[in-house]
Each structure stands twice: as structure tokens, then as C-alpha cells.
Design an enzyme around this catalytic site. Sequence first.
Site, PDB file in Angstrom:
ATOM      1  N   LYS A 135       0.852  -1.190   0.000  1.00 56.82           N
ATOM      2  CA  LYS A 135       0.000   0.000   0.000  1.00 56.82           C
ATOM      3  C   LYS A 135       0.890   1.243   0.000  1.00 56.82           C
ATOM      4  O   LYS A 135       1.786   1.373   0.839  1.00 56.82           O
ATOM      5  CB  LYS A 135      -0.924  -0.018   1.226  1.00 56.82           C
TER       6      LYS A 135
HETATM    7  C1  E4P Z   1      -7.572   0.489   4.348  1.00 53.14           C
HETATM    8  O1  E4P Z   1      -6.942   0.586   3.312  1.00 53.14           O
HETATM    9  C2  E4P Z   1      -7.608   1.606   5.276  1.00 53.14           C
HETATM   10  O2  E4P Z   1      -6.329   1.774   5.774  1.00 53.14           O
HETATM   11  C3  E4P Z   1      -8.594   1.377   6.380  1.00 53.14           C
HETATM   12  O3  E4P Z   1      -9.731   0.725   5.899  1.00 53.14           O
HETATM   13  C4  E4P Z   1      -8.984   2.652   7.078  1.00 53.14           C
HETATM   14  O4  E4P Z   1     -10.029   2.351   7.954  1.00 53.14           O
HETATM   15  P1  E4P Z   1     -10.475   3.345   9.137  1.00 53.14           P
HETATM   16  O5  E4P Z   1     -11.038   4.561   8.502  1.00 53.14           O
HETATM   17  O6  E4P Z   1     -11.471   2.563   9.896  1.00 53.14           O
HETATM   18  O7  E4P Z   1      -9.241   3.638   9.929  1.00 53.14           O
END
Ligand code: E4P
Length: 226
Positions: free
Chosen positions: A86
Site C-alpha cells: 500500500k
Molecule cells: C484500508 O486501506 C484503510 O487503511 C482502512 O480501511 C482505514 O479504515 P479506518 O477509517 O477505519 O481507519
Amino acid sequence: MKLFIDDAHLDAIKRLLAVYPIDGVTTNPSILAKVGGNPVEVLHAIRAAIGNDRLLFVQAVPTDAEGMLRDARAIVRAFGKNTVVKIPSIPAGFQAIRALRDEGIHTCGTVVYTPLQAYLAAKAGADYVAPYVNRIDNMGYDGVAVVKEIQDILTKNDLLAEVLAASFKNSQQVLTLCAYGIGSATAAPAVIDAFVKNPAIDAAVADFVRDFAQVGHGKSMADLLV
Ligand code: E4P
């Protein structure tokens, strides 16, 4: 739609893997911080639990392109080929995504709040783009509508990246995007459990058990068929 667990707690991951058709696990630095301990050990344990065929998403930590490349190479070396790195969808990230595509390393443009971020990450060569549904909602916009717009942009521009919708707060958001035809969603264990958390479902199952007891006298079909 592929379905991922957005969590790094090993017990929760193992429980969900045992019952649901799960395609892998997504993490980010905050998710790893919630578990505590050594993040590398946590990620190795997750890889062992999900096996080598499922996808594991691990985020590069630096915010400069060179640092992102170093992290990405090390992440894939450590956690195997079915690991997606990522990369935040910021200018340095687009630069890193392009270089990683040329090296054959799979990436997900993450931290996506706007359709044009997703467009740039996809055009740079990201395999996935991850819009944050609930965080967009919390900014006063419509997160689900933004994800639909991103899906349309990718389709209409022949961009190959797949939408990995993230940051869900409820199963309705997932349902709407599943029906729209996005490629992937990642959700916390509680949101995935809520897909089938419904008193009507529990009542129907209980009715079947009670009704059959009248003729089966408490036995299962396997007991009766011996
Ligand atoms: C995934 O790519 C994200 O990092 C994650 O879903 C963020 O989730 P949150 O908004 O609950 O922290």
C-alpha cells in the site's frame, strides 16, 4: 467482489477465515499499532495464518518515493509474492507506484479521499486503489457515491486498477458497493459479522431445528441415516 479483513488481530483473523470465504488481509500502520508488539512478527503470523495463496496488504511507511521503494521491496521479500504494497496516493506515492510497477511489485494506491487521487494512482500503475468510505462520510461527503464515481472513472478510462473500498462503518455501505460491482472491499471483523447478523435469520434456523425435532426426535439426518 473480493472480501478482505481489515484487521491485524490474529484471533479475529483466524475466526473469520474459518467461517467466511475471505480473500486476504489488509493492514495499515494504525491497524498494526492497535495490535502492539513487533509489526514484522505480527505480519509473519498473519501470513502463516492466511497461507501463501491469499493476499496480504502491507503499507510502506516513508513519505518520500525512495523510502517507499525501499519499504516495498523489503515487504515483498519478507511476505512473499502475494503481498500488495500500500502506497499513499500523494505525489511521491505516484512516483513510487510507477517504479514499482516496472519492477513487477503489486501496489495499492491508498489514503484515497478524492476521485482524482484514484485516477492518478491507477494511471501510475497501481493494481488497486483504496477509497476510505467512512472517512469521506465524516468529512461531510457521500463516501459510497465517491467510490461509485471512482469505479466509473476507472472503467471509462480503461484503467486496469481495481477498487478496494475501505473504511466501512456498516454492512449497508458494503452491500451498495457490492451491488455496484466494485472489485474488492475490506472491512473490520464486526462489519463482516454484521453481514449475517439478523434476528430473522437466527429465528428461521431455530424454527427448522424445532420443527424437525418433532419427527426426528432430536436426531440429525446423519443420526437417522445410519
Ligand atoms: C484500508 O486501506 C484503510 O487503511 C482502512 O480501511 C482505514 O479504515 P479506518 O477509517 O477505519 O481507519
